[in-house]
Scaffold this motif. Structure first.
Motif, PDB file in Angstrom:
ATOM      1  N   ILE A 106       0.820  -1.220   0.000  1.00  0.00           N
ATOM      2  CA  ILE A 106       0.000   0.000   0.000  1.00  0.00           C
ATOM      3  C   ILE A 106       0.853   1.268   0.000  1.00  0.00           C
ATOM      4  N   ASP A 107       2.155   1.107   0.030  1.00  0.00           N
ATOM      5  CA  ASP A 107       3.068   2.239  -0.133  1.00  0.00           C
ATOM      6  C   ASP A 107       3.785   2.194  -1.476  1.00  0.00           C
ATOM      7  N   ASN A 108       3.365   1.275  -2.345  1.00  0.00           N
ATOM      8  CA  ASN A 108       4.024   1.097  -3.628  1.00  0.00           C
ATOM      9  C   ASN A 108       3.760   2.291  -4.536  1.00  0.00           C
ATOM     10  N   LEU A 109       4.640   2.471  -5.531  1.00  0.00           N
ATOM     11  CA  LEU A 109       4.526   3.613  -6.437  1.00  0.00           C
ATOM     12  C   LEU A 109       3.172   3.646  -7.131  1.00  0.00           C
ATOM     13  N   ARG A 110       2.661   2.502  -7.539  1.00  0.00           N
ATOM     14  CA  ARG A 110       1.388   2.509  -8.261  1.00  0.00           C
ATOM     15  C   ARG A 110       0.235   2.923  -7.360  1.00  0.00           C
ATOM     16  N   VAL A 111       0.323   2.613  -6.056  1.00  0.00           N
ATOM     17  CA  VAL A 111      -0.708   3.049  -5.112  1.00  0.00           C
ATOM     18  C   VAL A 111      -0.602   4.547  -4.886  1.00  0.00           C
ATOM     19  N   LEU A 112       0.621   5.040  -4.699  1.00  0.00           N
ATOM     20  CA  LEU A 112       0.806   6.479  -4.515  1.00  0.00           C
ATOM     21  C   LEU A 112       0.313   7.251  -5.737  1.00  0.00           C
ATOM     22  N   ASN A 113       0.606   6.720  -6.925  1.00  0.00           N
ATOM     23  CA  ASN A 113       0.125   7.386  -8.138  1.00  0.00           C
ATOM     24  C   ASN A 113      -1.400   7.368  -8.220  1.00  0.00           C
ATOM     25  N   GLN A 114      -2.017   6.280  -7.764  1.00  0.00           N
ATOM     26  CA  GLN A 114      -3.477   6.207  -7.795  1.00  0.00           C
ATOM     27  C   GLN A 114      -4.102   7.175  -6.801  1.00  0.00           C
ATOM     28  N   LEU A 115      -3.429   7.391  -5.665  1.00  0.00           N
ATOM     29  CA  LEU A 115      -3.925   8.384  -4.709  1.00  0.00           C
ATOM     30  C   LEU A 115      -4.015   9.761  -5.362  1.00  0.00           C
ATOM     31  N   THR A 116      -3.044  10.068  -6.189  1.00  0.00           N
ATOM     32  CA  THR A 116      -3.062  11.349  -6.904  1.00  0.00           C
ATOM     33  C   THR A 116      -4.109  11.340  -8.012  1.00  0.00           C
ATOM     34  N   ALA A 117      -4.112  10.286  -8.810  1.00  0.00           N
ATOM     35  CA  ALA A 117      -5.014  10.252  -9.958  1.00  0.00           C
ATOM     36  C   ALA A 117      -6.482  10.219  -9.547  1.00  0.00           C
ATOM     37  N   GLN A 118      -6.799   9.458  -8.492  1.00  0.00           N
ATOM     38  CA  GLN A 118      -8.199   9.264  -8.121  1.00  0.00           C
ATOM     39  C   GLN A 118      -8.684  10.269  -7.085  1.00  0.00           C
ATOM     40  N   PHE A 119      -7.795  10.664  -6.184  1.00  0.00           N
ATOM     41  CA  PHE A 119      -8.223  11.500  -5.061  1.00  0.00           C
ATOM     42  C   PHE A 119      -7.543  12.860  -5.017  1.00  0.00           C
ATOM     43  N   GLY A 120      -6.645  13.127  -5.987  1.00  0.00           N
ATOM     44  CA  GLY A 120      -5.998  14.424  -6.047  1.00  0.00           C
ATOM     45  C   GLY A 120      -4.968  14.658  -4.962  1.00  0.00           C
ATOM     46  N   ALA A 121      -4.405  13.586  -4.392  1.00  0.00           N
ATOM     47  CA  ALA A 121      -3.415  13.742  -3.322  1.00  0.00           C
ATOM     48  C   ALA A 121      -2.174  14.443  -3.852  1.00  0.00           C
TER      49      ALA A 121
END
Length: 211
Positions: A106-121
């Motif tokens: 849950i700290d992987n790059l693809r998860v971090l990128n999804q946090l930005t793409a989906q939730f605007g983090a």
């Protein structure tokens, strides 16, 4: 053997450590995650998940770092990184999985990128998320290993839990996570990082010159 590797990947770092500890000669092929090389058709043909690492043994292509290390420990049993006693083996696997199953995915790059793409983090939010899961997992791991003999989590020699710990503390330091709350883990990491075979797997030792 051929290791498909990204220099900063925690999972690939684990496999580099295991290969080095066992003295297994191998070639490294860089898969640049920042350039989405893991999604290239020729790589996905090797690893349908499009993740690193993958290990070509000459007779099979293996994926998932803990599965690869289990293969290496079976095929190249010395030095062992997992105990043969069933209860001891279960305890070591549980320690390793705190990192490999509960923190890292849950700290992987693809998860971090999804946090930005989906939730605007933004970057600050991504780093807060990252630190939260490191702190939660390492706090549990400290309690699980506090009474074990040192210097390694594996006692007199590094085991699978140490192999997972070293990359995770590397990441914790990258993200400025204070380590004072985990003296047992810090001590085990220091002991492991002093082992030449483990030190040789460090990202700074294997990163491309342009990285």
């Amino acid at each position: 053997m051929i290791l498909y590797d990204y220099w900063r990947s925690s999972a690939a770092y684990r496999v580099r450590i295991a290969l080095n500890l066992k003295g297994i000669a191998h070639e490294r092929v860089a898969i640049d995650l920042t350039q989405s090389a893991q999604r290239a058709p020729d790589y996905v043909a090797r690893n349908p998940q499009g993740l690193v690492p993958a290990l070509d043994t000459g007779s099979a292509i293996l994926t998932q770092s803990l599965a690869i290390i289990d293969y290496l420990d079976t095929a190249y049993p010395a030095p062992a990184v997992l105990p043969t006693d069933p209860t001891a083996r279960a305890h070591v696997l549980a320690q390793a999985l705190v990192i490999a199953a509960d923190i890292h995915p849950i700290d992987n790059l693809r998860v971090l990128n999804q946090l930005t793409a989906q939730f605007g983090a933004d970057q600050a939010a991504r780093e807060t998320w990252y630190r939260h899961w490191i702190i939660e997992g390492l706090t549990a791991l400290e309690a699980m290993t506090a009474d074990l003999p040192g210097p390694f989590l594996g006692g007199a020699a590094p085991n699978l839990a140490d192999i997972c710990l070293v990359p995770q503390l590397y990441n914790a330091r990258r993200f400025a996570v204070p380590l004072d709350a985990w003296p047992r883990l810090v001590a085990a990491d220091a002991a492991a990082s002093a082992v030449p075979a483990i030190a040789a797997a460090h990202p700074d030792r294997v990163k491309p010159t342009a990285a």
